[in-house]
Enzyme design. Structure first.
Site, PDB file in Angstrom:
ATOM      1  N   ASP A 114      35.020 -19.249  29.012  1.00 54.63           N
ATOM      2  CA  ASP A 114      34.342 -20.247  29.831  1.00 54.63           C
ATOM      3  C   ASP A 114      34.018 -19.681  31.210  1.00 54.63           C
ATOM      4  OD1 ASP A 114      34.666 -22.090  27.811  1.00 54.63           O
ATOM      5  OD2 ASP A 114      36.482 -22.968  28.681  1.00 54.63           O
TER       6      ASP A 114
HETATM    7  N1  URA Z   1      40.007 -21.772  25.646  1.00 54.15           N
HETATM    8  C1  URA Z   1      39.354 -22.436  26.628  1.00 54.15           C
HETATM    9  O1  URA Z   1      39.540 -23.632  26.806  1.00 54.15           O
HETATM   10  N2  URA Z   1      38.514 -21.737  27.398  1.00 54.15           N
HETATM   11  C2  URA Z   1      38.292 -20.411  27.272  1.00 54.15           C
HETATM   12  O2  URA Z   1      37.511 -19.824  28.019  1.00 54.15           O
HETATM   13  C3  URA Z   1      38.983 -19.742  26.253  1.00 54.15           C
HETATM   14  C4  URA Z   1      39.842 -20.445  25.454  1.00 54.15           C
END
Ligand code: URA
Length: 253
Positions: A114
């Site tokens: 993310d």
């Molecule tokens: N889980 C999440 O919530 N975000 C990420 O970037 C990776 C795993």
């Protein structure tokens, strides 16, 4: 620079090189070489086993130049928060590729993190390996450190380990460790084998402990260790060997 980060160029046997360039099958390519139809750097080469240095040696078949094959490169980036993992963004936010301007080959991220997650991101131009690592059925282990709101108790840890419902489906068994509980927050280490959209954040939301900060510290056998934030390095030969051998977990965590 090779995929392994040392100074030795990656090589392929001439017949394999020709096959990977789509000239013929390996055996067919071997025949072309033995028939004296292949030149390497201007000289006729009749040994199909001759090593060809990727990106360096110039190969011709029947007088026609074969486009130089790019070596595979594999790199580990410590992604900072505030960068997206895709190449372009309609909102024009910074992307992780902005950090890779020294890499002359077009690599892609293996999976995504993310925008606000930091940590280990693998990037490569080896499509086969990337596909293997991203296939859910291969269950590559990912390890995240999550700083979450509130005081997490033992029962919550058990719930997360056993699986919680996201979009009507239970998450696969995970390993979860409570690393610490400073004031009003908790630090969790989660080992998961899935990679659903916002997986860790949604798991923690379900148990009532929203994520404040998330960092991936391991991906398959790869460990982030002390790679500085925003920096990348090429994988070592040992790391590559483990990845290619299908090792799915990290010994360091
Ligand atoms: N889980 C999440 O919530 N975000 C990420 O970037 C990776 C795993």
């Amino acid at each position: 620079m090779t995929k392994d980060g040392d100074k030795t160029p990656e090589t392929l046997r001439l017949s394999v090189y020709l096959a990977r360039a789509g000239v013929a099958s390996r055996r067919g390519a071997g025949d072309l070489v033995k028939d004296g139809l292949v030149e390497v750097n201007g000289q006729t080469e009749t040994n199909p086993g001759t090593p060809i240095r990727l990106g360096i040696d110039h190969v011709r078949v029947d007088g026609k130049s074969i486009k130089k094959l790019e070596p595979h490169v594999y790199l580990m980036l410590n992604k900072p928060a505030g960068m997206i993992t895709t190449r372009s963004d309609p909102e024009e936010r910074p992307t992780v590729f902005d950090l890779l301007h020294r890499v002359k080959f077009r690599v892609e991220a293996v999976g995504r993190l993310d925008w606000d997650t930091e940590g280990l991101l693998l990037l490569t131009n080896d499509g086969d390996l990337a596909q293997f690592l991203m296939r859910p059925q291969n269950k590559v282990e990912k390890v995240y450190d999550a700083l979450v709101e509130g005081k997490v108790g033992g029962k919550t840890v058990q719930q997360l380990e056993a699986g919680v419902k996201i979009e009507g489906r239970k998450t696969k068994p995970a390993r979860v460790k409570l690393l610490g509980k400073p004031t009003n927050v908790s630090l969790l280490r989660l080992k998961i084998v899935e990679g659903k959209y916002h997986q860790v954040k949604r798991m923690c939301d379900v148990v009532g402990h929203p994520v404040k900060k998330l960092r991936r510290i391991a991906f398959g056998p790869l460990f982030l260790a002390d790679l500085p934030l925003g920096k990348f390095r090429y994988l070592t030969k040992d790391e590559l060997r483990e990845l290619r051998a299908g090792k799915l977990t990290c010994d360091e965590v």
